[in-house]
Motif scaffolding. Sequence first.
Motif, mmCIF file in Angstrom:
data_model
loop_
_atom_site.group_PDB
_atom_site.id
_atom_site.type_symbol
_atom_site.label_atom_id
_atom_site.label_comp_id
_atom_site.label_asym_id
_atom_site.label_seq_id
_atom_site.Cartn_x
_atom_site.Cartn_y
_atom_site.Cartn_z
ATOM 1 N N UNK A 47 -2.703 -0.864 -12.861
ATOM 2 C CA UNK A 47 -1.510 -1.336 -12.145
ATOM 3 C C UNK A 47 -1.126 -0.392 -11.006
ATOM 4 N N UNK A 48 -1.181 0.917 -11.271
ATOM 5 C CA UNK A 48 -0.828 1.872 -10.214
ATOM 6 C C UNK A 48 -1.855 1.804 -9.076
ATOM 7 N N UNK A 49 -3.132 1.586 -9.432
ATOM 8 C CA UNK A 49 -4.176 1.464 -8.412
ATOM 9 C C UNK A 49 -3.922 0.265 -7.508
ATOM 10 N N UNK A 50 -3.572 -0.868 -8.132
ATOM 11 C CA UNK A 50 -3.299 -2.084 -7.345
ATOM 12 C C UNK A 50 -2.075 -1.883 -6.456
ATOM 13 N N UNK A 51 -1.052 -1.241 -7.010
ATOM 14 C CA UNK A 51 0.179 -0.994 -6.244
ATOM 15 C C UNK A 51 -0.124 -0.155 -5.002
ATOM 16 N N UNK A 52 -0.896 0.913 -5.204
ATOM 17 C CA UNK A 52 -1.218 1.798 -4.067
ATOM 18 C C UNK A 52 -2.086 1.041 -3.052
ATOM 19 N N UNK A 53 -3.106 0.328 -3.566
ATOM 20 C CA UNK A 53 -4.031 -0.358 -2.636
ATOM 21 C C UNK A 53 -3.277 -1.355 -1.751
#
Lengths: 178, 75
Positions: free
Chosen positions: B53-59
């Motif tokens: 989830x954090x990866x998607x948010x940053x991307x």
Amino acid sequence: MSIFTSFHFDGQTNDEEVLSVIHRHWLNILASFVPVIAMSFLLFFGSSYMPELFPSLRQGEGLKLFSLGKNVFAMIIWALTFLIWIDYYFDVWIITTKRIVDIEQKGLFSRKVSEAKYDKIQDVSTEVSGILQTFLNYGNVMIQTAAEKEKFAFTQVPNPYGIKDTIMKLQKSHEHHP
Amino acid sequence: MVSLLTIFYLLMLLFYIVTSIFIAYHLAKFALVSGVKFIVLGLFSFISIWLILSNMTIFFSIDWADLIYQLTNIS
């Protein structure tokens, strides 16, 4: 009563008790974890020092891109840790009151389960060779059987002499009380 | 260019999610001690979901068009 009463494996019968659960020696998993440990250090020091070296990574899109890179690195480390753990922890030999079960786990997509009953065991031998193996008391235990799988090998296991003694005792007790 | 990058990212993310599901399946199916199984499975799932989830948010918070424009102008 054995300390392994909370252990249970697929195919275990109701009157079968787990006497011992043997994994490879801890040195084996430590060697597998070296790349993961190196990557963790790289992530830690990279997070601390990269923004010092490249000021553009401290703000704006540069900061976001750097955070994404760190996150991807952390994801790889996390998945690798568990892939190595599965390969180690589920690759196991189980000694029960009735038989020896050999579960060979290789990665995520290869799992082989074989067993040998004590009355089928013909010979048990141990092999400890090398300085580390001698000092840390780990090595191989080979079992020759008359079962479908003729050879069982407990590779890189701790206390191979103790394992051999346990198997020999169980084999003898099965000869007297089959 | 940005849409190509997004498709590539989503494919990589899908690969990671599928791998994580396989890992979770092994942890659930082949564990020898049920008490430990739930702890390890819970820990793995929680951290994996948080990382994804954090990866998607940053991307998706990155302005890729602007970033690509800046990078191509530098070179």
